[in-house]
Scaffold this active site. Structure first.
Site, PDB file in Angstrom:
ATOM      1  N   SER A 175      44.807  54.202  32.922  1.00 20.77           N
ATOM      2  CA  SER A 175      45.676  53.123  33.572  1.00 20.77           C
ATOM      3  C   SER A 175      47.022  53.502  34.153  1.00 20.77           C
ATOM      4  O   SER A 175      46.858  54.493  35.091  1.00 20.77           O
ATOM      5  CB  SER A 175      46.264  52.058  32.159  1.00 20.77           C
ATOM      6  N   ASP A 271      37.359  45.858  36.884  1.00 18.02           N
ATOM      7  CA  ASP A 271      38.447  46.366  35.880  1.00 18.02           C
ATOM      8  C   ASP A 271      39.316  44.947  35.240  1.00 18.02           C
ATOM      9  O   ASP A 271      39.792  44.253  35.958  1.00 18.02           O
ATOM     10  CB  ASP A 271      39.414  47.076  36.618  1.00 18.02           C
ATOM     11  N   HIS A 341      38.673  54.132  29.245  1.00 16.79           N
ATOM     12  CA  HIS A 341      37.612  54.832  28.443  1.00 16.79           C
ATOM     13  C   HIS A 341      37.739  55.848  27.889  1.00 16.79           C
ATOM     14  O   HIS A 341      37.112  55.881  26.507  1.00 16.79           O
ATOM     15  CB  HIS A 341      36.553  54.892  29.417  1.00 16.79           C
TER      16      HIS A 341
END
Ligand SMILES: *[C@@H]1O[C@H](CO)[C@@H](O)[C@H](O)[C@H]1NC(C)=O
Ligand SMILES: *[C@@H]1O[C@H](CO)[C@@H](O)[C@H](O)[C@H]1NC(C)=O
Ligand SMILES: *[C@@H]1O[C@H](CO)[C@@H](O)[C@H](O)[C@H]1NC(C)=O
Ligand SMILES: *[C@@H]1O[C@H](CO)[C@@H](O)[C@H](O)[C@H]1NC(C)=O
Ligand SMILES: *[C@@H]1O[C@H](CO)[C@@H](O)[C@H](O)[C@H]1NC(C)=O
Ligand SMILES: *[C@@H]1O[C@H](CO)[C@@H](O)[C@H](O)[C@H]1NC(C)=O
Ligand SMILES: *[C@@H]1O[C@H](CO)[C@@H](O)[C@H](O)[C@H]1NC(C)=O
Ligand SMILES: *[C@@H]1O[C@H](CO)[C@@H](O)[C@H](O)[C@H]1NC(C)=O
Ligand SMILES: *[C@@H]1O[C@H](CO)[C@@H](O)[C@H](O)[C@H]1NC(C)=O
Length: 409
Positions: A175, A271, A341
């Site tokens: 992020s 996303d 992830h």
């Protein structure tokens, strides 16, 4: 911005079951104080270090934590009172411990490529993707903007404890930490000898500007505020600021092409952070849209079209960025409604089990093959043009067993 993300993330983790990794002690970097490398609230930054072991003792994985940005003084003040702007708050909420899961895990069963590396997680407490370096402390609110100094002080410390001798080195982040990875990648590479294999992985850090897709003005205005709040205009790569306004230089589509170091992008074409928060301005985010993005049954055709348009914009921007890049990139773009992830077993080392494998590989396998030059990986899920529901209904032991079998088949 982040208020929505948190509940969604927690939801997906509860559903995920397999989260746990190994526990690592969090430390404050006291030596950073003398360099003025401090969090928004003025206290030293935090990191967690898990030493490498076994035959790969000289491999290092440095992971940059994410957590949005603060785009004005009020948001930065809020942040300074929370664990993402104050390491004191972080220490107390976490009891001084953090779990290293997914690709940070020390368990070879689940993380065969990176398990015995030196692993360092650098906590995010500056709200600027580790880019700010403002000398003066804000006199009115007592806020300190020093993310770039934090990054540098952390690197000094890691070099002091031996990172400079690494045979393999990986900088990664999720992020806002994925954006930080992109921004610092070449600088990271320059810390090593030319015999070290150095690569970067940006996880869910490709925040699109998408100038022809709805909300572009809002996305641009948001980054403009981040840049002015943190004084970033002169901190961004000059190779880019000569071609674009500094605001546009924070969008990875304008940054990635110039990066010299090998870079891998892990993304979802849906996303969840960008779809839930960056498509509309936050004031337009209705509960109806939230329930729709959580379950397609509650969406009408307008919503579905927006999602398809987002994917189209995302994929085309990413493709054109890769084509314009000076060196080859790896990428793994799946269609599950997710964000982040690498730190989670379900979403990286076991990712195929919940349906986001590509070319018969989990995210961790694809990254491992690419990192060690076993094979390139450039895959996008093209058949699915709507978000896939990647939820597992197995209980934790069943999912773990399936994952072990999958990895070691
Ligand atoms: C890690 O710490 C948590 C508490 O913070 C504890 O519940 C858990 O059992 C610990 N895990 C291991 C493997 O020690
Ligand atoms: C400003 O923050 C620093 C670091 O936390 C603290 O030592 C100092 O007392 C604060 N000053 C004011 C005026 O609150
Ligand atoms: C992180 O910062 C944002 C404000 O920018 C806040 O909304 C969020 O709750 C914070 N997260 C934590 C865990 O404190
Ligand atoms: C790795 O995980 C497996 C499955 O949970 C467990 O059986 C094994 O003991 C773990 N290995 C280590 C070194 O912790
Ligand atoms: C690495 O650096 C050394 C000296 O700095 C140089 O002689 C050598 O050619 C370089 N190797 C590569 C592969 O660039
Ligand atoms: C995925 O399926 C679960 C269980 O049926 C449901 O609760 C959830 O809302 C679905 N998510 C999406 C994005 O459709
Ligand atoms: C879908 O819902 C939104 C919000 O209520 C509305 O503006 C839009 O017109 C609807 N589209 C269709 C095709 O019903
Ligand atoms: C790639 O380069 C072309 C030609 O210079 C340009 O038109 C396009 O906007 C670039 N794409 C991205 C994503 O930067
Ligand atoms: C996936 O990989 C495994 C082992 O690498 C292989 O046995 C299997 O046939 C592959 N499946 C497909 C569809 O390629």
């Amino acid at each position: 911005m982040a208020t929505l993300l948190l509940p969604l993330t927690i939801l997906s983790l509860v559903a995920a079951g397999i989260v746990a990794g190994h526990n690592v002690t969090i430390s404050l970097l006291d030596s950073a104080i003398a360099k003025g490398a401090v969090c928004l609230d003025g206290i030293p930054p935090a990191y967690a270090y898990s030493p490498g072991f076994g035959d790969r003792y000289d491999n290092w994985h440095v992971f940059l934590e994410g957590g949005g940005w603060c785009q004005n003084v009020d948001a930065c003040l809020d942040r300074a009172r929370s664990s993402n702007g104050s390491s004191a708050k972080l220490m107390s909420t976490q009891n001084g411990i953090v779990s290293f899961g997914g690709m940070l895990d020390a368990n070879s069963t689940f993380n065969p490529d990176f398990y015995n590396w030196h692993v360092v997680k650098i906590f995010y407490c500056d709200g600027s993707s580790f880019m700010s370096d403002v000398e003066d402390v804000d006199p009115k609110y007592n806020l300190t903007y020093r993310g770039a100094r934090i990054y540098d002080a952390m690197m000094d410390e890691l070099l002091r404890i031996g990172m400079g001798n690494a045979k393999n080195a990986l900088l990664s982040g999720t992020s806002a930490g994925g954006l930080a990875t992109t921004l610092h990648c070449d600088k990271f590479q320059s810390l090593f000898h030319n015999t070290t294999r150095v690569k970067c992985v940006s996880d869910s850090g490709f925040f699109v500007h998408g100038e022809h897709f709805m909300g572009a003005d809002w996305r641009e205005a948001f980054f403009f505020s981040v840049i002015s709040t943190h004084g970033l205009a002169n901190m961004l790569p000059t190779s880019r600021t000569s071609k674009f306004s500094s605001t546009l230089c924070l969008f990875p589509e304008n940054l990635v092409p110039d990066i010299q170091t090998p870079l891998f992008l892990i993304e979802s074409a849906f996303d969840s952070y960008q779809i839930s928060q960056n498509v509309f301005s936050p004031s337009d985010t209705s509960p109806r849209w939230i329930s729709c993005i959580r379950n397609l049954m509650f969406c009408n055709w307008t919503d579905i079209k927006i999602m398809k348009d987002f994917r189209y914009t995302f994929i085309n921007t990413l493709k054109s960025t890769i084509e314009n890049s000076s060196s080859r990139r790896g990428y793994f773009v799946h269609s599950c409604y997710q964000h982040g992830h690498m730190e989670y077993k379900r979403d990286s080392t076991c990712s195929s089990l919940v349906g986001n494998g590509l070319a018969n590989k989990t995210i961790a396998q694809a990254v491992g093959d690419w990192f060690f030059d076993r094979s390139e990986f450039q895959e996008m899920d093209m058949p699915n043009d709507l978000p896939r529901n990647c939820t597992s209904f197995d209980d934790q032991p069943t999912l773990e067993k399936k994952c072990r079998d999958y990895i070691h088949h």
